[in-house]
Each structure stands twice: as C-alpha cells, then as structure tokens.
Design a protein around this motif. Structure first.
Motif, PDB file in Angstrom:
ATOM      1  N   ASN A   1      35.844  10.144  -3.585  1.00 17.65           N
ATOM      2  CA  ASN A   1      36.285   8.803  -3.977  1.00 17.65           C
ATOM      3  C   ASN A   1      35.634   7.721  -3.114  1.00 17.65           C
ATOM      4  OD1 ASN A   1      37.914  10.012  -5.866  1.00 17.65           O
ATOM      5  ND2 ASN A   1      39.823   9.696  -4.747  1.00 17.65           N
ATOM      6  N   THR A   2      35.458   7.993  -1.835  1.00 25.51           N
ATOM      7  CA  THR A   2      34.860   7.010  -0.923  1.00 25.51           C
ATOM      8  C   THR A   2      33.397   6.773  -1.262  1.00 25.51           C
ATOM      9  OG1 THR A   2      36.384   7.656   0.859  1.00 25.51           O
ATOM     10  CG2 THR A   2      34.408   6.432   1.485  1.00 25.51           C
ATOM     11  N   ILE A   3      32.661   7.850  -1.471  1.00 24.97           N
ATOM     12  CA  ILE A   3      31.239   7.713  -1.819  1.00 24.97           C
ATOM     13  C   ILE A   3      31.090   6.910  -3.109  1.00 24.97           C
ATOM     14  CG2 ILE A   3      29.144   8.962  -2.492  1.00 24.97           C
ATOM     15  CD1 ILE A   3      30.246  11.303  -0.696  1.00 24.97           C
ATOM     16  N   LYS A   4      31.890   7.245  -4.100  1.00 26.40           N
ATOM     17  CA  LYS A   4      31.818   6.560  -5.390  1.00 26.40           C
ATOM     18  C   LYS A   4      32.198   5.081  -5.254  1.00 26.40           C
ATOM     19  CE  LYS A   4      30.389   9.623  -8.368  1.00 26.40           C
ATOM     20  NZ  LYS A   4      29.101   9.418  -9.086  1.00 26.40           N
ATOM     21  N   ALA A   5      33.238   4.783  -4.466  1.00 28.36           N
ATOM     22  CA  ALA A   5      33.671   3.392  -4.282  1.00 28.36           C
ATOM     23  C   ALA A   5      32.611   2.577  -3.561  1.00 28.36           C
ATOM     24  CB  ALA A   5      34.990   3.356  -3.514  1.00 28.36           C
ATOM     25  N   VAL A   6      32.020   3.150  -2.532  1.00 31.20           N
ATOM     26  CA  VAL A   6      30.976   2.456  -1.776  1.00 31.20           C
ATOM     27  C   VAL A   6      29.779   2.159  -2.679  1.00 31.20           C
ATOM     28  CG1 VAL A   6      29.272   2.706   0.078  1.00 31.20           C
ATOM     29  CG2 VAL A   6      31.658   3.360   0.482  1.00 31.20           C
ATOM     30  N   LYS A   7      29.356   3.146  -3.451  1.00 33.71           N
ATOM     31  CA  LYS A   7      28.173   2.962  -4.300  1.00 33.71           C
ATOM     32  C   LYS A   7      28.444   1.983  -5.449  1.00 33.71           C
ATOM     33  CE  LYS A   7      25.324   6.501  -4.828  1.00 33.71           C
ATOM     34  NZ  LYS A   7      24.292   6.212  -3.842  1.00 33.71           N
ATOM     35  N   ALA A   8      29.689   1.947  -5.946  1.00 29.03           N
ATOM     36  CA  ALA A   8      30.029   1.042  -7.041  1.00 29.03           C
ATOM     37  C   ALA A   8      30.008  -0.415  -6.588  1.00 29.03           C
ATOM     38  CB  ALA A   8      31.404   1.394  -7.605  1.00 29.03           C
ATOM     39  N   LEU A   9      30.472  -0.665  -5.363  1.00 29.23           N
ATOM     40  CA  LEU A   9      30.572  -2.033  -4.866  1.00 29.23           C
ATOM     41  C   LEU A   9      29.316  -2.480  -4.123  1.00 29.23           C
ATOM     42  CD1 LEU A   9      32.584  -4.411  -4.751  1.00 29.23           C
ATOM     43  CD2 LEU A   9      33.423  -3.491  -2.586  1.00 29.23           C
ATOM     44  N   ASN A  10      28.505  -1.529  -3.710  1.00 28.08           N
ATOM     45  CA  ASN A  10      27.320  -1.842  -2.886  1.00 28.08           C
ATOM     46  C   ASN A  10      26.094  -1.174  -3.509  1.00 28.08           C
ATOM     47  OD1 ASN A  10      28.807  -2.971  -0.254  1.00 28.08           O
ATOM     48  ND2 ASN A  10      29.887  -1.130  -0.907  1.00 28.08           N
ATOM     49  N   THR A  11      25.661  -1.713  -4.630  1.00 26.51           N
ATOM     50  CA  THR A  11      24.626  -1.047  -5.429  1.00 26.51           C
ATOM     51  C   THR A  11      23.273  -0.981  -4.732  1.00 26.51           C
ATOM     52  OG1 THR A  11      24.206  -3.141  -6.563  1.00 26.51           O
ATOM     53  CG2 THR A  11      25.744  -1.603  -7.615  1.00 26.51           C
ATOM     54  N   ASP A  12      23.034  -1.857  -3.750  1.00 28.33           N
ATOM     55  CA  ASP A  12      21.747  -1.863  -3.053  1.00 28.33           C
ATOM     56  C   ASP A  12      21.813  -1.175  -1.693  1.00 28.33           C
ATOM     57  OD1 ASP A  12      20.485  -3.270  -5.113  1.00 28.33           O
ATOM     58  OD2 ASP A  12      21.145  -5.197  -4.308  1.00 28.33           O
ATOM     59  N   THR A  13      22.958  -0.576  -1.383  1.00 30.83           N
ATOM     60  CA  THR A  13      23.157   0.060  -0.079  1.00 30.83           C
ATOM     61  C   THR A  13      22.916   1.560  -0.169  1.00 30.83           C
ATOM     62  OG1 THR A  13      24.789  -1.591   0.607  1.00 30.83           O
ATOM     63  CG2 THR A  13      24.831   0.507   1.768  1.00 30.83           C
ATOM     64  N   THR A  14      22.087   2.091   0.719  1.00 31.34           N
ATOM     65  CA  THR A  14      21.933   3.539   0.818  1.00 31.34           C
ATOM     66  C   THR A  14      23.032   4.093   1.702  1.00 31.34           C
ATOM     67  OG1 THR A  14      20.349   3.262   2.636  1.00 31.34           O
ATOM     68  CG2 THR A  14      19.450   3.530   0.409  1.00 31.34           C
ATOM     69  N   LEU A  15      23.357   5.364   1.502  1.00 33.98           N
ATOM     70  CA  LEU A  15      24.537   5.936   2.154  1.00 33.98           C
ATOM     71  C   LEU A  15      24.234   7.307   2.742  1.00 33.98           C
ATOM     72  CD1 LEU A  15      27.612   5.744   2.702  1.00 33.98           C
ATOM     73  CD2 LEU A  15      27.968   6.731   0.428  1.00 33.98           C
ATOM     74  N   GLU A  16      24.618   7.461   4.015  1.00 26.20           N
ATOM     75  CA  GLU A  16      24.587   8.778   4.653  1.00 26.20           C
ATOM     76  C   GLU A  16      26.019   9.235   4.896  1.00 26.20           C
ATOM     77  OE1 GLU A  16      23.780  10.696   9.005  1.00 26.20           O
ATOM     78  OE2 GLU A  16      22.206   9.373   8.240  1.00 26.20           O
ATOM     79  N   THR A  17      26.297  10.489   4.578  1.00 31.11           N
ATOM     80  CA  THR A  17      27.615  11.054   4.816  1.00 31.11           C
ATOM     81  C   THR A  17      27.495  12.217   5.796  1.00 31.11           C
ATOM     82  OG1 THR A  17      27.320  12.468   2.865  1.00 31.11           O
ATOM     83  CG2 THR A  17      28.509  10.393   2.568  1.00 31.11           C
ATOM     84  N   LEU A  18      28.240  12.137   6.886  1.00 35.77           N
ATOM     85  CA  LEU A  18      28.275  13.208   7.887  1.00 35.77           C
ATOM     86  C   LEU A  18      29.551  14.004   7.658  1.00 35.77           C
ATOM     87  CD1 LEU A  18      27.446  14.728  10.424  1.00 35.77           C
ATOM     88  CD2 LEU A  18      28.273  12.810  11.794  1.00 35.77           C
ATOM     89  N   VAL A  19      29.423  15.148   7.009  1.00 33.47           N
ATOM     90  CA  VAL A  19      30.584  15.872   6.504  1.00 33.47           C
ATOM     91  C   VAL A  19      30.948  17.067   7.382  1.00 33.47           C
ATOM     92  CG1 VAL A  19      30.052  15.169   4.137  1.00 33.47           C
ATOM     93  CG2 VAL A  19      29.200  17.379   4.986  1.00 33.47           C
ATOM     94  N   PRO A  20      32.234  17.488   7.327  1.00 37.98           N
ATOM     95  CA  PRO A  20      32.636  18.728   8.008  1.00 37.98           C
ATOM     96  C   PRO A  20      32.153  19.942   7.228  1.00 37.98           C
ATOM     97  CG  PRO A  20      34.495  17.777   6.822  1.00 37.98           C
ATOM     98  CD  PRO A  20      33.366  16.797   6.686  1.00 37.98           C
ATOM     99  N   ASP A  21      32.521  21.135   7.695  1.00 37.91           N
ATOM    100  CA  ASP A  21      32.019  22.341   7.010  1.00 37.91           C
ATOM    101  C   ASP A  21      32.893  22.764   5.828  1.00 37.91           C
ATOM    102  OD1 ASP A  21      34.240  23.663   8.120  1.00 37.91           O
ATOM    103  OD2 ASP A  21      33.074  24.670   9.673  1.00 37.91           O
ATOM    104  N   PHE A  22      34.056  22.143   5.651  1.00 39.04           N
ATOM    105  CA  PHE A  22      34.985  22.482   4.569  1.00 39.04           C
ATOM    106  C   PHE A  22      35.262  23.987   4.525  1.00 39.04           C
ATOM    107  CE2 PHE A  22      32.866  18.571   2.904  1.00 39.04           C
ATOM    108  CZ  PHE A  22      33.980  17.747   2.880  1.00 39.04           C
ATOM    109  N   ARG A  23      35.168  24.615   5.715  1.00 42.91           N
ATOM    110  CA  ARG A  23      35.355  26.069   5.852  1.00 42.91           C
ATOM    111  C   ARG A  23      34.439  26.858   4.916  1.00 42.91           C
ATOM    112  NH1 ARG A  23      41.924  26.971   6.571  1.00 42.91           N
ATOM    113  NH2 ARG A  23      42.051  26.205   8.711  1.00 42.91           N
ATOM    114  N   GLY A  24      33.323  26.247   4.555  1.00 47.60           N
ATOM    115  CA  GLY A  24      32.362  26.922   3.699  1.00 47.60           C
ATOM    116  C   GLY A  24      32.757  26.980   2.234  1.00 47.60           C
TER     117      GLY A  24
END
Length: 301
Positions: free
Chosen positions: A129-152
C-alpha cells in the motif's frame, strides 16, 4: 549440537579515526525535513538507526522513512532500533508517507521498515500500500525500498515485486560465519534467496554489508561472490559503528584504502554499482543506484 563461533573481544576502546568524523545536522533544509517528519508523525531510520549521515542527507532535503512503527520484533546485535512488542498496524501510514514525500519534492525516496514477524502477512500489505500510494502521488519520484526478509515467504516477497519500486534492497549485513551473532533471527542463505527471488521477479536489487565486526577480508570477498551470484545489481559496504554499550563492539576500524580495494573487487566480479567507504550506509547516495550502468561507467573511466 554445533557451538556458535565466538566474536573475539576487541582491545580497549580507542578514539575513532579521523575518517569517521561526521557533519552536525544544521541549516534550513534540515529544519524543514525535521518539521515534516514531526508534523506527519513519521519514523525515520535516520533517527532510529543513529545514522552518521543524517545531517548531510536531511540538509539536502532527503530522509529514509521507516514504516510499520519504530519497534522491531527482532533483536539484531548491531541495530539501534528498539526491540519489543510493536503497536497496532497504522493503515493510514502509507498515505502520510506519500504526502510527506510530495511536500519534500524529492526526486528519489527511500523507505525501510522494522521486522514485523508477529503479523501473518509480515507487514507486506502495508509495504504494498505504501509503495502504491507514494507512486500515485509522486509520479516523477523514483523509489527504493529496503525490505526485511519476510522469513523467506514467497507470497509476501511477491507483493513487493508486484508493487514495482525502482530498486528493492535487502541487506545481508555481514558474512556467513557470524550472521547468527549479528542478525540473531536471520539466516545468511535465506537472505541470499530473498535477493534471488526479487531479481527473478525483475527487480533492480541491492544489498549492504557492515565491516569491522570480526569478519576477514577473505570472508567479505566470498560474500560478495555469493551475492553477485543471485544477480544482485548494487552493493554498499560501510564501517560498523557501535550504537550503544549494549550492542556488539567494533572489532576494528577499516581503513578507507581497504574500502577502495573492495570497491574495485566488487566491480571486477560483476556488480553494476558499488558504494564502499567508512560512512556509507544503505541509502547513502541511493539516487545514483537507480540508473543501470551508471556506477560501472564511472568505474571504467
């Protein structure tokens, strides 16, 4: 039952070398970012992780946002983020993060999170939801996400791939031999598999490691080979700094010349971008890591 390898106690604590001096956070841009973070009730890894580059990055108008709260379910021996029972998931957080990034008018944004192992989805829905919200409101902004391992968990990792940020980072943090001491609830091979799955999904991938925790140079180079075999594009290497007396001690301060040597090694074995230096952290200069071929072209000049 196998005994865990023991981290050798370091000599008496010595003064940090000159190359680890950092700039104090000052200036109008710093105050502006500080105000936005406070107004929107946001968490940043800059603060929670005691990042040495906070003054420089906030002074340039950028910050790394930390979603899913500021209490982590894991207790890594290097990390300054609080460990404990996290609060309830804030479903309004994705929109607040998107609005803050919009107000900052940044061209490149970085988002990370605590681990939320107590959640059935590992926090991956809030991530999506966060990635989608950021991209919807900031169409010219590139995004890096530093994610956990989600236990694989492949379903949870697939949510990140589906949201399609420009860069997905997952940090290895250290070499295989001491992973269980440094990242108590994590697994070295599982993190490699996370990077492989992200790359298989078509993502531009990135990882980072800290030096000075007792690893050998040969072990660092072996880890670099393990990482590049997953298809990982970007590698960051930086000096570990002990955040409090309760955290793992610094075994040694790695000289900038050694970081430069490892940078060369990284490019030679196939990384597309290598950021290597004492004060390098995962999101440091991350706006440059988005561009395929950029780092390698500079290295080849």
């Amino acid at each position: 039952m196998h005994e865990l390898p023991v981290l050798t106690p370091p000599p008496a604590r010595t003064k940090k070398p000159d190359w680890l001096r950092v700039k104090l956070p000052i200036g109008e841009s710093y105050k502006h970012v500080r105000g936005l973070v406070d107004t929107h009730k946001l968490h940043t890894i800059c603060e929670s992780g005691n990042c040495p580059n906070m003054g420089e990055c906030w002074g340039a108008g950028t910050a790394t946002f930390m979603i899913l709260g500021n209490v982590c379910t894991r207790s890594c021996g290097f990390c300054a983020v609080a460990t404990g029972r996290p609060g309830a998931v804030d479903w309004d957080e994705p929109q607040r993060v998107a609005e803050a990034i919009h107000l900052m008018k940044v061209k490149h944004a970085v988002i990370t999170s605590v681990d939320r192992d107590e959640l059935k989805d590992g926090g991956s829905i809030i991530w999506y939801n966060t990635i989608k919200a950021v991209k919807a409101l900031n169409t010219d902004t590139t995004l890096e996400t530093l994610v956990p391992d989600f236990r694989g968990n492949e379903e949870q990792i697939a949510r990140i791939v589906e949201a399609a940020p420009e860069v997905v980072s997952h940090n290895m943090e250290t070499v295989e031999r001491i992973t269980r001491q440094v990242r108590i609830q994590a697994k070295y091979r599982r993190s490699l598999e996370v990077l492989r799955l992200l790359k298989q999904g078509g993502m531009r991938t990135k990882t980072g490691m800290m030096l000075g925790l007792g690893e050998t140079k040969a072990e660092v180079v072996q880890s670099m080979h393990d990482i590049v075999a997953t298809g990982c594009d970007v590698l960051t290497l930086g000096q570990y700094l002990q955040p409090t007396a309760k955290h793992l001690p610094v075994q040694r301060f790695v000289h900038p010349d050694e970081f430069a040597e490892l940078r060369e090694t990284g490019y030679r074995i196939g990384f597309d971008y290598v950021e290597s230096g004492p004060l390098v952290r995962s999101s440091y200069h991350s706006e440059k890591h988005v561009i395929p071929g950029y780092g390698r072209s500079l290295w080849q000049q």
